[in-house]
Design a protein around this motif. Sequence first.
Motif, mmCIF file in Angstrom:
data_model
loop_
_atom_site.group_PDB
_atom_site.id
_atom_site.type_symbol
_atom_site.label_atom_id
_atom_site.label_comp_id
_atom_site.label_asym_id
_atom_site.label_seq_id
_atom_site.Cartn_x
_atom_site.Cartn_y
_atom_site.Cartn_z
ATOM 1 N N ASP A 54 33.830 32.728 47.715
ATOM 2 C CA ASP A 54 34.029 31.957 48.935
ATOM 3 C C ASP A 54 34.862 32.821 49.880
ATOM 4 O O ASP A 54 35.830 33.464 49.462
ATOM 5 C CB ASP A 54 34.776 30.656 48.607
ATOM 6 C CG ASP A 54 34.841 29.707 49.797
ATOM 7 O OD1 ASP A 54 34.226 30.008 50.838
ATOM 8 O OD2 ASP A 54 35.507 28.664 49.680
ATOM 9 N N VAL A 55 34.486 32.878 51.150
ATOM 10 C CA VAL A 55 35.210 33.726 52.100
ATOM 11 C C VAL A 55 36.642 33.228 52.315
ATOM 12 O O VAL A 55 37.582 34.015 52.364
ATOM 13 C CB VAL A 55 34.456 33.797 53.451
ATOM 14 C CG1 VAL A 55 35.319 34.466 54.515
ATOM 15 C CG2 VAL A 55 33.151 34.577 53.276
ATOM 16 N N THR A 82 29.896 31.335 52.354
ATOM 17 C CA THR A 82 30.751 30.706 53.364
ATOM 18 C C THR A 82 30.078 29.496 53.987
ATOM 19 O O THR A 82 28.864 29.347 53.943
ATOM 20 C CB THR A 82 31.112 31.732 54.470
ATOM 21 O OG1 THR A 82 32.035 31.140 55.380
ATOM 22 C CG2 THR A 82 29.869 32.184 55.229
#
Length: 220
Positions: A54-55, A82
């Motif tokens: 996950d960003v 994302t």
Amino acid sequence: MIRVFLVDDHEVVRRGVAALLDAEDDIEIVGEAGTAESAVARIPALKPDVAVLDVRLPDGSGVDVCREVRSRVPELACLMLTSYADEEALFNAVMAGAAGYVLKQIHGSDLVGAVRTVAAGQSLLDPRTTATMLQRLREQAGRKDPLAALTDQERHILELIGEGMTNRQIGDRMYLAEKTVKNYVSNLLSKLNMQRRTQVAALAARLKADQGEGGDRTGG
């Protein structure tokens, strides 16, 4: 068997992705983390083939995790996940060595395909994304070298401006019409983001001084 590590601070999302991937015969989930700190600690030890990151994480960035774990496990393929498109995050992810960047709205089958693609050593960046990245890199290079965008003729005129020559004198030296020189000077100002001729002269003087220092060091 493709060994995958998942990093997402939303447990529901993480479990959903894990269930989706684990259902495939050729994919195995070897670990999960909800924070950057946990991911950086666990991924190098487990050495998965792919890390789905996950960003945005509560204690940092998935991009930073990518950069850190790939410095320890260079063969690791990082797939950034994302919620929304963010050009800045995308650029940083590419610079950190990510192999792919996908939105969470992606269809399940496409996510499975994305994991397989990066696990096979291929990039999952579409041509438009790649073009954007290359353009940005060129712009950065241009900022480092102010003359990068100039033609040879424009560089020569820059040098002559630095010597204090007028457009007419430059025209006489280069066998060009004064109006042609004026057009070249206008292009110079535009490419260098300058408004005044004196700024160009100052830049030319600075570059000449830099070259002189280089020449002294090499005995020239």
